[in-house]
Scaffold this motif. Sequence first.
Motif, mmCIF file in Angstrom:
data_model
loop_
_atom_site.group_PDB
_atom_site.id
_atom_site.type_symbol
_atom_site.label_atom_id
_atom_site.label_comp_id
_atom_site.label_asym_id
_atom_site.label_seq_id
_atom_site.Cartn_x
_atom_site.Cartn_y
_atom_site.Cartn_z
ATOM 1 N N GLN A 1 -25.487 -8.920 -25.610
ATOM 2 C CA GLN A 1 -26.007 -9.394 -24.477
ATOM 3 C C GLN A 1 -24.621 -9.118 -23.381
ATOM 4 N N ALA A 2 -23.484 -8.780 -23.773
ATOM 5 C CA ALA A 2 -22.303 -8.495 -23.122
ATOM 6 C C ALA A 2 -22.306 -7.097 -22.600
ATOM 7 N N TYR A 3 -23.030 -5.997 -23.337
ATOM 8 C CA TYR A 3 -22.949 -4.510 -23.447
ATOM 9 C C TYR A 3 -24.034 -4.049 -22.839
ATOM 10 N N LEU A 4 -24.896 -4.754 -21.938
ATOM 11 C CA LEU A 4 -26.192 -4.375 -21.409
ATOM 12 C C LEU A 4 -25.815 -3.469 -20.169
ATOM 13 N N GLY A 5 -24.718 -3.597 -19.443
ATOM 14 C CA GLY A 5 -24.472 -3.041 -18.094
ATOM 15 C C GLY A 5 -25.255 -3.797 -16.904
ATOM 16 N N GLY A 6 -24.399 -3.749 -15.872
ATOM 17 C CA GLY A 6 -24.815 -4.545 -14.738
ATOM 18 C C GLY A 6 -26.279 -4.110 -14.193
ATOM 19 N N GLY A 7 -27.090 -5.112 -13.858
ATOM 20 C CA GLY A 7 -28.344 -4.902 -13.494
ATOM 21 C C GLY A 7 -29.580 -4.588 -14.640
ATOM 22 N N MET A 8 -29.182 -4.634 -15.692
ATOM 23 C CA MET A 8 -30.044 -4.355 -16.808
ATOM 24 C C MET A 8 -30.645 -5.898 -17.173
ATOM 25 N N ASP A 9 -31.934 -5.869 -17.363
ATOM 26 C CA ASP A 9 -32.840 -6.958 -17.619
ATOM 27 C C ASP A 9 -33.178 -6.706 -18.943
ATOM 28 N N MET A 10 -32.624 -7.392 -20.167
ATOM 29 C CA MET A 10 -33.002 -7.320 -21.375
ATOM 30 C C MET A 10 -34.433 -7.874 -21.669
ATOM 31 N N ASN A 11 -34.965 -8.473 -20.928
ATOM 32 C CA ASN A 11 -36.265 -8.995 -20.954
ATOM 33 C C ASN A 11 -37.258 -7.990 -20.700
ATOM 34 N N ARG A 12 -36.952 -6.949 -19.833
ATOM 35 C CA ARG A 12 -37.925 -5.715 -19.439
ATOM 36 C C ARG A 12 -38.004 -4.778 -20.648
ATOM 37 N N ALA A 13 -39.188 -4.551 -20.992
ATOM 38 C CA ALA A 13 -39.259 -3.756 -22.350
ATOM 39 C C ALA A 13 -38.985 -2.233 -21.886
ATOM 40 N N ASN A 14 -39.134 -1.702 -20.883
ATOM 41 C CA ASN A 14 -38.841 -0.226 -20.694
ATOM 42 C C ASN A 14 -37.422 -0.123 -20.634
ATOM 43 N N GLU A 15 -36.728 -0.974 -19.997
ATOM 44 C CA GLU A 15 -35.149 -0.947 -19.986
ATOM 45 C C GLU A 15 -34.513 -1.175 -21.287
ATOM 46 N N ALA A 16 -34.816 -2.025 -22.016
ATOM 47 C CA ALA A 16 -34.475 -2.435 -23.455
ATOM 48 C C ALA A 16 -34.736 -1.165 -24.349
ATOM 49 N N ARG A 17 -36.016 -0.606 -24.190
ATOM 50 C CA ARG A 17 -36.322 0.611 -24.990
ATOM 51 C C ARG A 17 -35.318 1.707 -24.706
ATOM 52 N N ASP A 18 -35.214 2.026 -23.316
ATOM 53 C CA ASP A 18 -34.401 3.111 -22.979
ATOM 54 C C ASP A 18 -32.945 3.221 -23.563
ATOM 55 N N MET A 19 -32.341 1.861 -23.325
ATOM 56 C CA MET A 19 -30.941 1.580 -23.745
ATOM 57 C C MET A 19 -30.697 1.922 -25.260
ATOM 58 N N THR A 20 -31.531 1.201 -26.071
ATOM 59 C CA THR A 20 -31.605 1.313 -27.438
ATOM 60 C C THR A 20 -31.860 2.631 -28.107
ATOM 61 N N LYS A 21 -32.630 3.268 -27.161
ATOM 62 C CA LYS A 21 -33.080 4.574 -27.881
ATOM 63 C C LYS A 21 -31.734 5.506 -27.653
ATOM 64 N N LYS A 22 -31.140 5.246 -26.693
ATOM 65 C CA LYS A 22 -30.029 6.141 -26.656
ATOM 66 C C LYS A 22 -28.990 5.796 -27.460
ATOM 67 N N LEU A 23 -28.754 4.647 -27.728
ATOM 68 C CA LEU A 23 -28.004 4.270 -28.688
ATOM 69 C C LEU A 23 -27.925 4.620 -30.074
ATOM 70 N N GLY A 24 -29.521 4.371 -30.340
ATOM 71 C CA GLY A 24 -29.869 4.982 -31.666
ATOM 72 C C GLY A 24 -29.686 6.401 -31.836
ATOM 73 N N ALA A 25 -29.830 7.383 -31.053
ATOM 74 C CA ALA A 25 -29.576 8.695 -30.688
ATOM 75 C C ALA A 25 -28.124 9.072 -31.153
ATOM 76 N N LEU A 26 -27.045 8.100 -30.851
ATOM 77 C CA LEU A 26 -25.807 8.473 -30.876
ATOM 78 C C LEU A 26 -25.452 7.982 -32.320
ATOM 79 N N ALA A 27 -26.033 6.937 -32.982
ATOM 80 C CA ALA A 27 -25.871 6.733 -34.256
ATOM 81 C C ALA A 27 -26.265 7.715 -35.260
ATOM 82 N N GLU A 28 -27.556 8.271 -34.821
ATOM 83 C CA GLU A 28 -27.980 9.241 -35.639
ATOM 84 C C GLU A 28 -27.149 10.670 -35.651
ATOM 85 N N LYS A 29 -26.458 10.841 -34.500
ATOM 86 C CA LYS A 29 -25.941 12.184 -34.189
ATOM 87 C C LYS A 29 -24.700 12.221 -34.970
#
Length: 324
Positions: free
Chosen positions: A136-164
């Motif tokens: 919860q502390a690393y979502l960035g300012g203004g990001m609403d973790m209850n909004r699916a599109n925002e959550a999906r975008d952030m986790t997708k980018k982080l997942g790509a980093l893990a895979e890379k």
Amino acid sequence: METSKPELKLIQMSDVEAEEVSWLWYPFIPYGKLTIIQGDPGDGKTTFVLNAAAKLSKGISLDTGLQSEEPINIIYQTAEDGLADTVKPRLEGAGADCSKIHVIDESDKSLSMVDERVEQAIIRTGAKLLILDPLQAYLGGGMDMNRANEARDMTKKLGALAEKYKCAIILIGHMNKASGNKAAYRGMGSIDFYAVARSVLLVGRIEGEPELRAIVQIKNNLAAFGHSKAFRLSEKGFEWIGDYEITADEVLGGIAPKANKQEKAIALLRELAEDHNMIPSNEAVELAKEEDISKRTLEIAKNELGIKARRINNTWYWILKEIE
């Protein structure tokens, strides 16, 4: 105003080279993927992760499968505990090689999970494990973790980093207060966090055992579910127990688990030893099955009691006469 359309790119599956999933801890924490560890505040999530990280920093095993071939570099970000007065003493108490554990300096600017410094830190340290505590502390300012599109975008980018970088990424998160709901919906805001993670672990208290904490896998997209684990938190500190018979429903519902299957298995083998010097292993397994004890749990009890196996005329026997 016209918006530029993305160019169509197709991937032909015949050109994709198949890879096996590699694991930091089989089947709980895969490399190159996101893992969520969630639970109520104060239930031991961070303590467990720090003790696991301490062992990994020295290439030491905490549990079967939770061991790298050599010590690994780790990035641990926390927004809840002081580095000098809390994190460092905990790591030293757990026997960590602190030169292998790194923290991204947030004194100039707070970090978010999609901050470019995360990738830079993985490259510079060669880290094989990244921990964000709490998510919860690393979502960035203004990001609403209850909004699916925002959550999906952030986790997708982080997942790509893990895979890379073939780095295991652990997101530690607090459960919400919606008691009685499924574990997935008591997680961290949008269900998309749960959906993107390949493995989700629940850490919680064991009813009737004030010092014990359970680790139960509630999602696994890459392998069969792992056996539940337990650890003890006491005045003496952290103690790993290993396999434990408990379900997610029992943890979430605050229900005392049914009689510990491992204890039942030990009792069964002691009882058999009263009338038998040895017993065919398949017969022991069948007797345990009648008591709703799995073969795996029976094997653990056998090893704990120091029972040896011997092959006689193509049949394996367990030697019971030496049980105390």
